[in-house]
Write an enzyme that holds these catalytic residues in place. Structure first.
Site, PDB file in Angstrom:
ATOM      1  N   THR A  60       0.829  -1.207   0.000  1.00  0.00           N
ATOM      2  CA  THR A  60       0.000   0.000   0.000  1.00  0.00           C
ATOM      3  C   THR A  60       0.863   1.255   0.000  1.00  0.00           C
ATOM      4  OG1 THR A  60      -1.749  -1.149   1.205  1.00  0.00           O
ATOM      5  CG2 THR A  60      -1.774   1.257   1.286  1.00  0.00           C
TER       6      THR A  60
ATOM      7  N   HIS B 137       1.679  11.853  -0.242  1.00  0.00           N
ATOM      8  CA  HIS B 137       0.837  10.844  -0.884  1.00  0.00           C
ATOM      9  C   HIS B 137      -0.198  10.272   0.084  1.00  0.00           C
ATOM     10  CE1 HIS B 137       3.997  11.102  -3.872  1.00  0.00           C
ATOM     11  NE2 HIS B 137       3.205  10.449  -4.710  1.00  0.00           N
ATOM     12  N   TRP B 138      -1.369  10.035  -0.480  1.00  0.00           N
ATOM     13  CA  TRP B 138      -2.464   9.384   0.240  1.00  0.00           C
ATOM     14  C   TRP B 138      -2.503   7.924  -0.190  1.00  0.00           C
ATOM     15  CZ3 TRP B 138      -7.679   8.142  -1.752  1.00  0.00           C
ATOM     16  CH2 TRP B 138      -8.537   7.697  -0.737  1.00  0.00           C
ATOM     17  N   HIS B 139      -2.844   7.036   0.737  1.00  0.00           N
ATOM     18  CA  HIS B 139      -2.784   5.602   0.472  1.00  0.00           C
ATOM     19  C   HIS B 139      -4.135   4.958   0.755  1.00  0.00           C
ATOM     20  CE1 HIS B 139       1.258   7.004   1.624  1.00  0.00           C
ATOM     21  NE2 HIS B 139       1.630   6.257   0.606  1.00  0.00           N
ATOM     22  N   SER B 140      -4.522   4.044  -0.111  1.00  0.00           N
ATOM     23  CA  SER B 140      -5.778   3.323   0.062  1.00  0.00           C
ATOM     24  C   SER B 140      -5.510   1.831  -0.060  1.00  0.00           C
ATOM     25  CB  SER B 140      -6.816   3.766  -0.977  1.00  0.00           C
ATOM     26  OG  SER B 140      -8.037   3.076  -0.767  1.00  0.00           O
TER      27      SER B 140
END
Length: 313
Positions: free
Chosen positions: A196, A238-241
């Site tokens: 991720t 950064h965004w994480h999913s």
């Protein structure tokens, strides 16, 4: 029989589960045959309500929702993720009550029934704590024989955890259930927390996607705002999913650019290591390779699937 691939999703809808569900509902090659719901990110009442809302937002009100386990199988619940996802799991935006309600059948029983109805074809995607799946497996150990593919979002394959120093949230929330499932299925695909972190989205790009003039983008922008702000404050650009990455791999397996097959076991007893996913990288134990671990996924394909799920072009 439909030519579409039957997809059963076991989940605990918070914000990243929501994106994964929108991706699944948007995929024409797969048919979502059910959502089985556990407690995890937040309590079961919220996760069931959030699942009902997601199917409504996606225009899929016919997809059945099954409430399952409201706590881990053995130990008392540990801290949930409300501080990340909001007390209701969806950013505390106060969305209108969803239409419909969950089915009366327990999630574990629904998993078993659907595995018979779609035997040999079913793709099972586990996005939350593995409590429902563990219960189903204890009720019927032959379950893996009917599942074509199990994709699990869980673990931290080099022990860089996000709920403890060594444990990832889904496994750490209910390690006993994770042990039951990851030892009970002879083969499964594992998209872990460290994968991720290697497949993030730049915050400014995400904001552009969420500015799209679509109901899905507007809804997701609202429910994810709190967690995106939390992420930018603590994790940088950064965004994480996690659940979205697991779902991308489930829907488009050939997007995986690098994987590794190794034995994986779950630590349930360690004072400092409870919830650790122990990967036998050097194959020292003689245990069979049971996990195909995602190391690298095509970022362009991942981005495109997320944009499409949000109707963001």
């Amino acid at each position: 029989m439909s030519d579409r691939i039957p997809l059963l999703i076991d989940t605990d809808p918070g914000v990243d589960d929501a994106l994964a569900l929108l991706m699944a509902f948007n995929d024409s090659r797969h048919e979502v045959v059910g959502l089985t719901i556990a407690a995890g990110n937040v309590g079961l009442g919220h996760t069931v309500r959030n699942a009902l809302k997601l199917r409504e937002v996606a225009g899929q009100p016919q997809v059945p929702v099954f409430a399952g386990c409201d706590r881990p199988l053995v130990h008392a619940p540990r801290e949930d993720a409300a501080h990340v996802h909001g007390r209701d799991g969806f950013g505390d935006v106060g969305y209108p009550e969803p239409a419909g309600q969950a089915e009366p059948e327990h999630a574990a029983l629904a998993i078993l029934r659907l595995s018979h109805e779609h035997a040999g074809r079913l793709v099972l995607v586990a996005l939350g704590p593995l409590t429902n799946l563990a219960l189903a497996l204890r009720l019927d150990p032959t379950l893996p024989q009917r599942v074509a593919r199990l994709v699990v979002m869980g673990g931290a394959v080099s022990a860089h955890g996000n709920i403890t120093p060594v444990a990832e949230f889904n496994v750490g929330f209910d390690p006993e259930s994770a042990h039951v499932v990851l030892s009970g299925f002879p083969k499964y695909d594992l998209a872990d927390w460290e994968a991720t972190l290697a497949h993030g989205f730049h915050h400014r790009e995400v904001e552009k996607w969420l500015a799209a003039d679509s109901p899905r983008a507007r809804f997701y922008d609202a429910i994810s705002r709190q967690t995106r702000l939390w992420s930018e404050d603590r994790r940088g650009d950064h965004w994480h999913s996690a659940d979205a990455l697991a779902m991308a791999w489930a829907l488009e397996p050939d997007g995986a650019l690098e994987t590794a097959e190794r034995p994986v076991a779950v630590e349930t007893e360690g004072r400092l290591t409870r919830g650790l996913t122990a990967v036998d990288w050097n194959r020292q134990t003689g245990a069979p390779d049971n996990a195909r671990i995602l190391l690298r996924y095509d970022q362009a394909r991942f981005d495109a699937r997320v944009r499409a799920a949000l109707a963001a072009g």
